[in-house]
Structures are given as C-alpha cells and as structure tokens.
Design a protein around this motif. Structure first.
Motif, PDB file in Angstrom:
ATOM      1  N   ALA A  10       0.830  -1.202   0.000  1.00  0.00           N
ATOM      2  CA  ALA A  10       0.000   0.000   0.000  1.00  0.00           C
ATOM      3  C   ALA A  10       0.865   1.252   0.000  1.00  0.00           C
ATOM      4  N   MET A  11       1.889   1.245   0.833  1.00  0.00           N
ATOM      5  CA  MET A  11       2.830   2.367   0.846  1.00  0.00           C
ATOM      6  C   MET A  11       3.551   2.491  -0.491  1.00  0.00           C
ATOM      7  N   GLY A  12       3.861   1.370  -1.096  1.00  0.00           N
ATOM      8  CA  GLY A  12       4.509   1.385  -2.401  1.00  0.00           C
ATOM      9  C   GLY A  12       3.666   2.082  -3.443  1.00  0.00           C
ATOM     10  N   ALA A  13       2.350   1.855  -3.395  1.00  0.00           N
ATOM     11  CA  ALA A  13       1.449   2.499  -4.348  1.00  0.00           C
ATOM     12  C   ALA A  13       1.426   4.012  -4.146  1.00  0.00           C
ATOM     13  N   LEU A  14       1.283   4.445  -2.906  1.00  0.00           N
ATOM     14  CA  LEU A  14       1.163   5.877  -2.634  1.00  0.00           C
ATOM     15  C   LEU A  14       2.485   6.615  -2.855  1.00  0.00           C
ATOM     16  N   VAL A  15       3.572   6.048  -2.364  1.00  0.00           N
ATOM     17  CA  VAL A  15       4.867   6.729  -2.474  1.00  0.00           C
ATOM     18  C   VAL A  15       5.449   6.562  -3.878  1.00  0.00           C
ATOM     19  N   GLY A  16       5.220   5.415  -4.503  1.00  0.00           N
ATOM     20  CA  GLY A  16       5.623   5.266  -5.898  1.00  0.00           C
ATOM     21  C   GLY A  16       4.957   6.316  -6.763  1.00  0.00           C
ATOM     22  N   GLY A  17       3.664   6.535  -6.518  1.00  0.00           N
ATOM     23  CA  GLY A  17       2.953   7.577  -7.255  1.00  0.00           C
ATOM     24  C   GLY A  17       3.555   8.946  -7.026  1.00  0.00           C
ATOM     25  N   ALA A  18       3.952   9.223  -5.788  1.00  0.00           N
ATOM     26  CA  ALA A  18       4.570  10.521  -5.479  1.00  0.00           C
ATOM     27  C   ALA A  18       5.894  10.698  -6.213  1.00  0.00           C
ATOM     28  N   LEU A  19       6.675   9.630  -6.316  1.00  0.00           N
ATOM     29  CA  LEU A  19       7.943   9.713  -7.048  1.00  0.00           C
ATOM     30  C   LEU A  19       7.703  10.044  -8.518  1.00  0.00           C
ATOM     31  N   GLY A  20       6.751   9.354  -9.135  1.00  0.00           N
ATOM     32  CA  GLY A  20       6.447   9.625 -10.534  1.00  0.00           C
ATOM     33  C   GLY A  20       5.922  11.025 -10.754  1.00  0.00           C
ATOM     34  N   ASP A  21       5.100  11.469  -9.831  1.00  0.00           N
ATOM     35  CA  ASP A  21       4.531  12.812  -9.880  1.00  0.00           C
ATOM     36  C   ASP A  21       5.641  13.868  -9.792  1.00  0.00           C
ATOM     37  N   GLN A 307      15.017   4.544  -1.714  1.00  0.00           N
ATOM     38  CA  GLN A 307      14.857   5.350  -0.503  1.00  0.00           C
ATOM     39  C   GLN A 307      15.594   6.680  -0.600  1.00  0.00           C
ATOM     40  N   GLN A 308      16.702   6.719  -1.350  1.00  0.00           N
ATOM     41  CA  GLN A 308      17.449   7.968  -1.474  1.00  0.00           C
ATOM     42  C   GLN A 308      16.634   9.023  -2.207  1.00  0.00           C
ATOM     43  N   HIS A 309      15.760   8.612  -3.106  1.00  0.00           N
ATOM     44  CA  HIS A 309      14.896   9.568  -3.799  1.00  0.00           C
ATOM     45  C   HIS A 309      13.695   9.936  -2.934  1.00  0.00           C
ATOM     46  N   VAL A 314       9.498  16.584  -1.753  1.00  0.00           N
ATOM     47  CA  VAL A 314       9.114  17.835  -1.098  1.00  0.00           C
ATOM     48  C   VAL A 314       7.592  17.945  -1.108  1.00  0.00           C
ATOM     49  N   GLY A 315       7.025  18.316   0.046  1.00  0.00           N
ATOM     50  CA  GLY A 315       5.588  18.554   0.119  1.00  0.00           C
ATOM     51  C   GLY A 315       4.770  17.356   0.548  1.00  0.00           C
ATOM     52  N   ILE A 316       5.401  16.338   1.067  1.00  0.00           N
ATOM     53  CA  ILE A 316       4.694  15.141   1.493  1.00  0.00           C
ATOM     54  C   ILE A 316       5.163  14.759   2.890  1.00  0.00           C
ATOM     55  N   ASP A 317       4.212  14.433   3.755  1.00  0.00           N
ATOM     56  CA  ASP A 317       4.505  14.019   5.124  1.00  0.00           C
ATOM     57  C   ASP A 317       4.412  12.495   5.177  1.00  0.00           C
ATOM     58  N   MET A 318       5.559  11.830   5.283  1.00  0.00           N
ATOM     59  CA  MET A 318       5.569  10.373   5.191  1.00  0.00           C
ATOM     60  C   MET A 318       4.843   9.718   6.360  1.00  0.00           C
ATOM     61  N   SER A 319       4.830  10.359   7.512  1.00  0.00           N
ATOM     62  CA  SER A 319       4.091   9.771   8.635  1.00  0.00           C
ATOM     63  C   SER A 319       2.595   9.804   8.361  1.00  0.00           C
TER      64      SER A 319
END
Length: 344
Positions: A10-21, A307-309, A314-319
């Motif tokens: 689930a985290m992969g979907a949300l954070v993967g999307g953020a990376l692409g965005d 993880q380095q990326h 910027v603009g996202i709160d991982m917690s």
C-alpha cells in the motif's frame, strides 16, 4: 499474506505515485524536444525552468496535485465508511484548491473536476455534475480505492470506483480508466506482479466501461492492451517515441492511461524506471508518472523503492502517508479477513 506485507505494498502504491509525480513535475506540458533542450534526459529530480506555465517556483522533488488529491481522496474514503460522502469530497476539493492558490501554485483542479464542482455549486446534483468528465483526474487519484478494495467481488470493487468518480468523472471512459488503475493497484497490494496487475486492469476496464454516462472515445481496455503490445520488447528511446506519437500523452483518459500502462511495460514493473520514462515523454508527464510508478510500487512494495529519492521528496509528510495506508489496509482486511483476495 501478512498485514505488514500488505501495508508495504500500500505504501509502495502511494509513495511510488509521489515519485512519478515529482519527477514529472518540471516536464509537464512540454514536448519531448523541449524537455531534452532544457534538462537533457531527466533521470533525477530537477527544478522547473523559471517561466514554466504551472510548475514555476517549485523546488526539485516537489509533488503536485496528483499526489495531493490521491491522499485527499484516501482520507475521504476512510472517514466516509461504506457510503462515499460526495458532499465532503467536493468540499475537500474546493478547500484544497483554495489552499494551493494561497501557496501560489498554478497546478489547480483539472478541467473535468473544475467543471463539475462549478455545476454542483450552481445546484446541480452530484450524480449529474460529473456526466461529462472524461479526462484523467479520476484515474490519477484512484490508488487509495485500489488499496482499500479487494478485487473480488468485482461488482463491489467497480461500484466503489464508480462511486468515487460520480461527482466529477461520471462517464464510461473515466470510470473504465479509474477502474483499470485501481485494479492494478489492488492486484499488486494482494501480492500480484505487474503483469498480473495489467491483466486485472484490462478486465476491470472492460467491465467499468458499462458504468456512468456513455461518451465517445476509444475503448480503454482495448487501448491498454494495444499500448502494452505496441511497446513490448522495444528499447526505451523507441518506446518513448511510440508512446508520444501513437498512444498520446494528453489529459484525455484514452491517451494518458494507456500511456501509463505502456510505461509500466517498458519499465518491466520497476517503479523508478517508470517514473523516469514518464518524465521524458512530454505532455501530462506528472500524471502519467504518478499512475505508472504508483501501479509499479503496489507490485513491488515500499521497501523496494529507491529510498534515497524518497528522502528528497518535497511537500509530502511520510508519517501521514503511512497512517493513511494503515487505515486503508485495515478497511481492506475488514472486508476480506485478509488482504489477499481471490484474484491474486
């Protein structure tokens, strides 16, 4: 599958999307030639050029409306319970747009969403307001539905997708597109790889096309299958040209959503490569990247993302993202007794 693994997907979907965005943020709306002229080959976060039409002033690695609206939809899903709260959703979108305007952002509500909200504010029922929305706004933010909903029973899955589309994108094309992306995410969360996710996407798009108001346009399921076949086995440069020239990278659902699945194919399911390929396409790069890398992330999991990326977003709160993912997974597990459904 253990709940911790489901949460990782689930985290992969949300954070993967953020990376692409974020990777596509500085290249959105530009041509491939202009991207190459300004940035070379984009394979890392870069700041947009000074006069960028929508991204000017943003820092390298900044997320945009794609990620922000996906997280917003996720929160509305959690608080809505079984029956999606359209009024709360519409008000949340309006509040979001006011907030981004106050921040000085130029990346605001998309054409279908804006048109629908204006109609609702003028007294049109939510069920009718979205009857002409056929652009990619629903597909770009649908990942939380894929996290929350198991694929089976498919009718219930599609009903939830359509419910979240109703106020802004209540058309056959938009619902089919959102169903495809949500199905790919759901299949990934339940343990499927990117090929299985693509298969589920085509099946869901085929069924989803029967929902909402019919509008003219290429069949989404057929275009996804065609787009992936078109680029299969091609080197990246050739694939980018095929996607740009034949599939299209505009905001129309029948362009950008099949393009995202073509990117998934070329990237071999690798989320970062999906983000990189998308960023160099031209057109709606941030949305295509968010969709493609989000689907790939659901199939690999957060632990396998770069993880380095992630640390430079910027603009996202991982917690907050982790808390949302946990709530969506809890809702999924409550529906199935486990996060693994029959389609996985």
């Amino acid at each position: 599958m253990a709940d911790s693994t489901i949460l990782d997907r689930a985290m992969g979907a949300l954070v993967g999307g953020a990376l692409g965005d974020a990777l596509g943020m500085p290249t959105q709306l530009l041509s491939p030639a202009r991207i190459a002229e300004l940035y070379g080959h984009v394979d890392d976060f870069v700041a947009p050029f000074a006069d960028h039409p929508v991204s000017k002033g943003l820092l390298a690695g900044t997320i945009t409306d794609d990620t922000e609206q996906a997280l917003l939809l996720g929160r509305i899903l959690v608080v809505s319970g079984e029956r999606f709260d359209h009024r709360r959703w519409v008000n949340a979108l309006l509040d979001w747009e006011r907030e981004v305007k106050a921040r000085g952002s130029y990346d605001l509500l998309g054409p279908s969403t804006k048109r629908a909200i204006d109609a609702i504010n003028n007294g049109v029922p939510a069920e009718e307001a979205g009857r002409s929305g056929d652009t990619n706004g629903a597909a770009m933010r649908i990942a939380p539905v894929g996290i929350m909903m198991p694929l089976e029973p498919l009718d219930a899955f599609l009903a939830k997708v359509a419910e979240t589309c109703r106020a802004t994108h209540n058309t056959s094309i938009a619902i089919a597109s959102a169903a495809a992306v949500a199905a790919a995410v759901s299949r990934g969360v339940s343990g499927g790889d990117w090929r299985a996710a693509s298969d589920s996407a085509v099946a869901a798009a085929r069924r989803g096309a029967a929902l909402g108001h019919w509008v003219t346009g290429g069949d989404i399921a057929s275009r996804i299958a065609w787009a992936q076949d078109l680029v299969r086995g091609k080197v990246t440069g050739d694939a980018i040209r095929l996607i740009t020239d034949l599939i299209g990278t505009g905001v129309a659902s029948q362009e950008s959503v099949p393009a995202a699945f073509a990117v998934l194919e070329v990237a071999g399911g690798d989320p970062w490569q999906a983000a990189v390929i998308s960023a160099n396409l031209g057109g709606d790069t941030d949305t295509i990247g968010a969709i493609a890398a989000g689907m790939a992330g659901a199939c690999t999991g957060f632990s396998l993302l770069p993880q380095q990326h992630i640390a430079r977003l910027v603009g996202i709160d991982m917690s907050e993202v982790r808390a949302l993912a946990a709530d969506l997974v809890a809702a999924r597990v409550a529906k199935t007794g486990s996060g693994k459904d029959a389609a996985a």
